[in-house]
Design an enzyme around this catalytic site. Structure first.
Site, PDB file in Angstrom:
ATOM      1  N   CYS A 195      45.220  37.706  49.550  1.00 30.51           N
ATOM      2  CA  CYS A 195      43.958  36.964  49.444  1.00 30.51           C
ATOM      3  C   CYS A 195      44.113  35.664  50.224  1.00 30.51           C
ATOM      4  O   CYS A 195      45.217  35.147  50.377  1.00 30.51           O
ATOM      5  CB  CYS A 195      43.630  36.608  47.994  1.00 30.51           C
ATOM      6  SG  CYS A 195      43.821  37.968  46.851  1.00 30.51           S
ATOM      7  N   CYS A 254      42.278  41.578  46.794  1.00 26.81           N
ATOM      8  CA  CYS A 254      42.654  41.391  48.192  1.00 26.81           C
ATOM      9  C   CYS A 254      41.516  40.639  48.870  1.00 26.81           C
ATOM     10  O   CYS A 254      40.558  40.234  48.206  1.00 26.81           O
ATOM     11  CB  CYS A 254      43.007  42.709  48.885  1.00 26.81           C
ATOM     12  SG  CYS A 254      41.651  43.821  49.159  1.00 26.81           S
ATOM     13  N   CYS A 297      45.098  33.238  43.489  1.00 21.87           N
ATOM     14  CA  CYS A 297      44.244  33.737  42.416  1.00 21.87           C
ATOM     15  C   CYS A 297      44.023  32.666  41.342  1.00 21.87           C
ATOM     16  O   CYS A 297      44.968  32.079  40.832  1.00 21.87           O
ATOM     17  CB  CYS A 297      44.900  34.958  41.798  1.00 21.87           C
ATOM     18  SG  CYS A 297      43.965  35.585  40.418  1.00 21.87           S
TER      19      CYS A 297
END
Ligand SMILES: Cc1cc2nc3c(=O)[nH]c(=O)nc-3n(C[C@H](O)[C@H](O)[C@H](O)COP(=O)(O)O)c2cc1C
Length: 324
Positions: free
Chosen positions: A277, A201, A281
């Site tokens: 986020c 996160c 990723c």
């Protein structure tokens, strides 16, 4: 997999040090991240028996290196202590660290909080002495047993070597270093079949910390869970710690980690879960990738943290049930 070695001898490159290095070499060969801490060169004050930790869950002494040790103990999958025998016990420097683990004992037995990694963590003792004494390792082995219980690790036994006096005497022993290396491999190997899961996160202070802890707590036998954030905060959100403590799960001494601190075992993650986020990723899991739309609890009240906690708990249990 993280293996923590606590080197208790004040003699660098001495017998305990060489034994520990061999153990850690074995663990590293099996994919573990390893760290050796030279305890004798740390500033660790002995326990003052003020009983502050029994009431507050923290040690009142803040002016030493023990805070880092608490953090490392909580991170570790395997803890190995290496010590010379001094008067039938461990070195005084290592004993000071052991006595300070009373804080972890208090969190476990008085506050009734469970470190999520405790059920599967392993502890091992390496010891060396100059004499032939039949009971040379008896006292230290008992001390190790109760230390590992306090820090939440199963005591897996010890390797003890007698008649080692000069520094490096251990390297002339026919099997000692190979035995220690083999133990390092064996204890680490027990973890290598676990599936690797990563929770991400933004700040790694709330959502991903709770998800990591739930997976370790409910499924630590099958999963090696980690978490990180792309903009790590300076500390875990105190409300996340409080909300998890209501479930009996202890997040104390955990820290937010950046993407660069993710442990690399040389094999990809089986599961990567993202929760809001900022950047997408950069990791490609070997198995599943998920995006959980969960609102950031940062800056919100405890009631909101509880809702997020419960939702994360439900989702983690579903992951375990599905076997990911
Ligand atoms: C203060 C002190 C106390 C010791 N007490 C014992 C002892 O009770 N029994 C023993 O067999 N050796 C004893 N020794 C010897 C050490 O255990 C031995 O030299 C060991 O190999 C040192 O390990 P190291 O190289 O890791 O420091 C003692 C050494 C010192 C300096």
């Amino acid at each position: 997999m993280f293996v923590l070695g606590l080197m208790g001898s004040p003699r660098r490159q001495g017998n305990s040090d060489l034994l520990l290095s061999a153990f850690l070499e074995g663990a590293q060969a099996k994919g573990a991240e390893v760290l050796k801490v030279d305890v004798a060169f740390k500033n660790i004050a002995p326990c003052q028996e003020c009983r502050f930790c029994e009431q507050h869950g923290f040690c009142r002494q803040h002016d030493d290196d023990m805070r880092e040790i608490y953090h490392l103990l909580r991170r570790a999958d395997v803890v190995v202590i290496a010590t010379p025998i001094f008067f039938y016990g461990p070195s005084a420097q290592l004993k000071a660290l052991i006595d300070r683990s009373q804080t972890l004992w208090a969190r476990r037995y008085i506050m009734k909080l469970t470190d999520p990694k405790a059920p599967f963590r392993k502890g091992f003792l390496l010891a060396v002495g100059a004499t032939k004494g039949k009971d040379l390792f008896t006292g230290t082995s008992l001390t190790a047993k109760y230390f590992f219980d306090a820090v939440g690790a199963r005591y897996e036994g010890f390797l003890g070597f007698r008649q080692m006096e000069e520094p490096e005497a251990i390297s002339r022993h026919p099997t000692a270093l190979a035995d220690a290396k083999e133990k390092g491999e064996e204890l680490t190997n027990a973890f290598s079949a676990r599936r690797r899961a990563l929770f991400l996160c933004r700040e790694n202070a709330g959502r991903s910390q709770m998800a990591e802890a739930f997976l370790q707590y409910y499924g630590g036998d099958k999963f090696d869970a980690q978490s990180a954030g792309d903009q790590p905060a300076s500390e875990v959100n105190p409300l996340a710690i409080e909300a998890m403590a209501e479930r009996g799960i202890d997040l104390a001494f955990r820290r937010p980690r950046g993407m660069g601190e993710i442990e690399d075992e040389g094999r990809p993650f089986d599961l990567v879960v993202q929760m809001g986020c900022e950047q997408s990723c950069p990791l490609t899991p070997a198995g599943r990738a998920e995006n959980w739309e969960l609102e950031d609890p940062a800056g919100k009240p405890l009631e909101f943290m509880r809702l997020i906690r419960d939702e994360i708990e439900k989702r983690v249990k579903a992951l375990i049930a599905a076997g990911v």
